[in-house]
Design a protein around this motif. Structure first.
Motif, PDB file in Angstrom:
ATOM      1  N   ASP A 396       0.829  -1.210   0.000  1.00 29.86           N
ATOM      2  CA  ASP A 396       0.000   0.000   0.000  1.00 29.86           C
ATOM      3  C   ASP A 396       0.863   1.258   0.000  1.00 29.86           C
ATOM      4  O   ASP A 396       0.572   2.222  -0.721  1.00 29.86           O
ATOM      5  N   GLU A 397       1.912   1.252   0.816  1.00 24.90           N
ATOM      6  CA  GLU A 397       2.802   2.403   0.878  1.00 24.90           C
ATOM      7  C   GLU A 397       3.512   2.614  -0.460  1.00 24.90           C
ATOM      8  O   GLU A 397       3.635   3.744  -0.956  1.00 24.90           O
ATOM      9  N   LEU A 398       3.966   1.530  -1.070  1.00 33.77           N
ATOM     10  CA  LEU A 398       4.675   1.628  -2.345  1.00 33.77           C
ATOM     11  C   LEU A 398       3.732   2.104  -3.456  1.00 33.77           C
ATOM     12  O   LEU A 398       4.114   2.944  -4.291  1.00 33.77           O
ATOM     13  N   THR A 399       2.514   1.591  -3.455  1.00 27.35           N
ATOM     14  CA  THR A 399       1.523   2.051  -4.434  1.00 27.35           C
ATOM     15  C   THR A 399       1.276   3.544  -4.279  1.00 27.35           C
ATOM     16  O   THR A 399       1.192   4.281  -5.271  1.00 27.35           O
ATOM     17  N   PHE A 400       1.177   4.015  -3.041  1.00 33.40           N
ATOM     18  CA  PHE A 400       0.966   5.435  -2.773  1.00 33.40           C
ATOM     19  C   PHE A 400       2.137   6.270  -3.281  1.00 33.40           C
ATOM     20  O   PHE A 400       1.944   7.354  -3.847  1.00 33.40           O
ATOM     21  N   ARG A 401       3.356   5.759  -3.095  1.00 35.82           N
ATOM     22  CA  ARG A 401       4.543   6.505  -3.538  1.00 35.82           C
ATOM     23  C   ARG A 401       4.620   6.590  -5.068  1.00 35.82           C
ATOM     24  O   ARG A 401       5.040   7.608  -5.612  1.00 35.82           O
ATOM     25  N   ILE A 402       4.225   5.530  -5.732  1.00 38.68           N
ATOM     26  CA  ILE A 402       4.371   5.473  -7.197  1.00 38.68           C
ATOM     27  C   ILE A 402       3.235   6.199  -7.901  1.00 38.68           C
ATOM     28  O   ILE A 402       3.460   6.983  -8.825  1.00 38.68           O
ATOM     29  N   TYR A 403       2.002   5.939  -7.461  1.00 36.92           N
ATOM     30  CA  TYR A 403       0.822   6.490  -8.144  1.00 36.92           C
ATOM     31  C   TYR A 403       0.265   7.671  -7.353  1.00 36.92           C
ATOM     32  O   TYR A 403      -0.811   7.609  -6.771  1.00 36.92           O
ATOM     33  N   LYS A 404       1.012   8.769  -7.366  1.00 30.75           N
ATOM     34  CA  LYS A 404       0.596   9.947  -6.626  1.00 30.75           C
ATOM     35  C   LYS A 404      -0.523  10.662  -7.362  1.00 30.75           C
ATOM     36  O   LYS A 404      -0.500  10.793  -8.584  1.00 30.75           O
ATOM     37  N   GLN A 405      -1.475  11.153  -6.604  1.00 30.37           N
ATOM     38  CA  GLN A 405      -2.657  11.787  -7.175  1.00 30.37           C
ATOM     39  C   GLN A 405      -2.285  12.994  -8.032  1.00 30.37           C
ATOM     40  O   GLN A 405      -2.899  13.249  -9.068  1.00 30.37           O
ATOM     41  N   GLU A 406      -1.254  13.743  -7.586  1.00 33.92           N
ATOM     42  CA  GLU A 406      -0.926  14.980  -8.288  1.00 33.92           C
ATOM     43  C   GLU A 406      -0.028  14.756  -9.501  1.00 33.92           C
ATOM     44  O   GLU A 406       0.268  15.696 -10.244  1.00 33.92           O
ATOM     45  N   LYS A 407       0.430  13.524  -9.720  1.00 37.24           N
ATOM     46  CA  LYS A 407       1.331  13.222 -10.833  1.00 37.24           C
ATOM     47  C   LYS A 407       0.575  12.602 -12.001  1.00 37.24           C
ATOM     48  O   LYS A 407      -0.392  11.858 -11.816  1.00 37.24           O
ATOM     49  N   ARG A 408       1.043  12.884 -13.230  1.00 37.78           N
ATOM     50  CA  ARG A 408       0.376  12.364 -14.418  1.00 37.78           C
ATOM     51  C   ARG A 408       0.864  10.978 -14.792  1.00 37.78           C
ATOM     52  O   ARG A 408       0.189  10.248 -15.498  1.00 37.78           O
ATOM     53  N   LYS A 409       2.080  10.633 -14.338  1.00 29.47           N
ATOM     54  CA  LYS A 409       2.666   9.340 -14.683  1.00 29.47           C
ATOM     55  C   LYS A 409       3.123   8.643 -13.406  1.00 29.47           C
ATOM     56  O   LYS A 409       3.431   9.290 -12.400  1.00 29.47           O
ATOM     57  N   PRO A 410       3.215   7.311 -13.420  1.00 34.55           N
ATOM     58  CA  PRO A 410       3.762   6.593 -12.263  1.00 34.55           C
ATOM     59  C   PRO A 410       5.187   7.044 -11.985  1.00 34.55           C
ATOM     60  O   PRO A 410       5.987   7.229 -12.915  1.00 34.55           O
ATOM     61  N   GLU A 411       5.520   7.235 -10.723  1.00 34.59           N
ATOM     62  CA  GLU A 411       6.872   7.668 -10.353  1.00 34.59           C
ATOM     63  C   GLU A 411       7.754   6.452 -10.073  1.00 34.59           C
ATOM     64  O   GLU A 411       7.998   6.096  -8.916  1.00 34.59           O
ATOM     65  N   LYS A 412       8.189   5.799 -11.146  1.00 36.25           N
ATOM     66  CA  LYS A 412       9.075   4.646 -11.001  1.00 36.25           C
ATOM     67  C   LYS A 412      10.490   5.074 -10.642  1.00 36.25           C
ATOM     68  O   LYS A 412      11.285   4.256 -10.195  1.00 36.25           O
ATOM     69  N   LEU A 413      10.807   6.323 -10.846  1.00 42.01           N
ATOM     70  CA  LEU A 413      12.153   6.846 -10.601  1.00 42.01           C
ATOM     71  C   LEU A 413      12.026   8.182  -9.911  1.00 42.01           C
ATOM     72  O   LEU A 413      11.305   9.069 -10.368  1.00 42.01           O
TER      73      LEU A 413
END
Length: 416
Positions: A396-413
């Motif tokens: 859940d924490e990792l999903t939250f970090r990657i798929y942030k609401q304010e971001k347009r793309k997954p933050e894999k990096l």
């Protein structure tokens, strides 16, 4: 459009920016540039490059029309720095539609297709608008589902029978896993192909990378790579041969250059440089994208003669020097995508007390075993000669970090 037929569009561009762009008027004056002497694409070498830093520092100076003429206000994704504003006139929006319709047709699309859009069309994201406009211009249908939401994606596929998905490819394994877990017969679905955006699915030799293999080993669909950016307002899209993304010469002049700014030869790696044709709002001359690709000038076996770009090997700004080894993030992603147990990950790049690069891979807690860590250490060492640190958090924490609401793309990096 051949280099000869690009000439009128180039001269129109030079006249436009010399009259209306405060940035380029200043550059032409500082460098004593006579734009009348620039007749062909080859003559562009007389001009200095435009860089990302120039665009960020002098953002509104690039604008060539009053803001009252702007139809659409967008920003770059801001992967490595603050997002940069881009302004599109009505003509620029229509140019996006023209580009995307041609791109869909290059990827074997037609008015008979129905596209399912698995990316955002809002959040100041140019591409989402372009996809919808392009499908409309081509006469095809589109289902605007947006990112994530596997249940809604499959419900839409079952309800409307789309033929093509437009998605960030790393989302597709999640879509497949959801189908398997919920006994959805994805192999019998209406989907025939996937247009993959934002991430490479091929190696420089055009074979599938680990992400491409992972998708096609489970799902009998055809994958098409694309390469695009907000700054160019156009795309390089693969044809059915899968041998690189084709330049649309009506919309861009392409250069691929080495570290000294000289053109590289056929098949060689260099930085992608574009000059935008037909743009009213914020046209760019010799814009250095920072993206490193191999370029191919020989005609494609599909019959098209325009230059092609291979997959993005990396971005110059994202080059990591780790324990004496130069690494670009796609190489790390390729190792992680090869491990079937990994469905979520984030790569964190930081500096240690000596200002040297450090790499940490964040993974789901359920993978935290001695055997798994040893496997990953060996895999990284064999593929990259170095092994990053591993850390584990809840899914859940990792999903939250990657798929942030304010971001347009997954933050894999991320860089910290």
């Amino acid at each position: 459009m051949s280099p000869e037929t690009q000439q009128p569009a180039l001269q129109q561009l030079l006249l436009h920016v010399s009259n209306y762009s405060n940035y380029y008027k200043r550059i032409f004056h500082e460098h004593n540039i006579n734009v009348d002497a620039i007749k062909t694409a080859a003559d562009l070498a007389q001009l200095p490059f435009t860089t990302k830093d120039d665009l960020a520092q002098y953002n509104d100076d690039f604008l060539c029309v009053p803001k009252s003429r702007i139809t659409d206000f967008v920003t770059t994704s801001g992967t490595l720095s603050d997002p940069v504003a881009f302004y599109l006139t009505d003509s620029d929006v229509e140019r996006l539609a023209t580009n995307e319709a041609a791109s869909f047709q290059c990827a074997d699309g037609s008015e008979n297709d129905i596209y399912q859009l698995m990316t955002t069309i809002d959040r100041r994201f140019m591409a989402g608008l372009a996809y919808w406009m392009g499908a409309r211009k081509m006469g095809a249908g589109m289902i605007r589902v947006g990112p994530g939401a596997p249940f809604l994606q499959w419900e839409s596929i079952q309800r409307f029978s789309p033929t093509v998905i437009i998605a960030i490819p790393s989302f597709i394994p999640r879509l497949i896993d959801y189908a398997i877990a919920n006994e959805i017969d994805f192999a019998a679905s209406s989907i025939k192909s996937i247009i993959c955006i934002g991430e490479p699915i091929r190696n420089p030799d055009f074979t599938y990378n680990e992400l491409g293999k992972r998708i096609t080993s489970q799902w009998d669909v055809k994958l098409y790579s694309t390469y695009a950016s907000t700054e160019m307002g156009a795309a390089f899209t693969e044809c059915g041969e899968g041998k690189g993304g084709h330049l649309n010469p009506d919309l861009l002049i392409l250069e691929v250059v080495d570290d000294e700014g000289n053109a590289v030869k056929d098949g060689e790696l260099g930085e992608v440089v574009v000059t935008t044709l037909g743009v009213e709002g914020m046209p760019l001359l010799r814009y250095k994208t920072g993206d490193l690709c191999n370029v191919y000038y020989e005609p494609c076996t599909c019959g098209r003669t325009s230059p092609r770009l291979g997959p993005v090997v990396g971005r110059k700004q994202q080059m990591i020097k780790f324990k004496g080894t130069t690494i670009f993030p796609p190489a790390l992603f390729d190792v992680l995508d090869a491990v079937k147990e990994i469905d979520l990950y984030q790569v964190v790049v930081s500096k240690n007390e000596f200002r040297n690069d450090e790499i940490t891979v964040v993974l789901p807690m359920q993978l935290q075993t001695s055997a798994f860590k040893e496997t990953m250490h060996s895999l990284f060492k064999s593929r990259l000669r170095v092994s990053p640190a591993l850390t584990f958090v809840t899914a859940d924490e990792l999903t939250f970090r990657i798929y942030k609401q304010e971001k347009r793309k997954p933050e894999k990096l991320i860089y910290i």
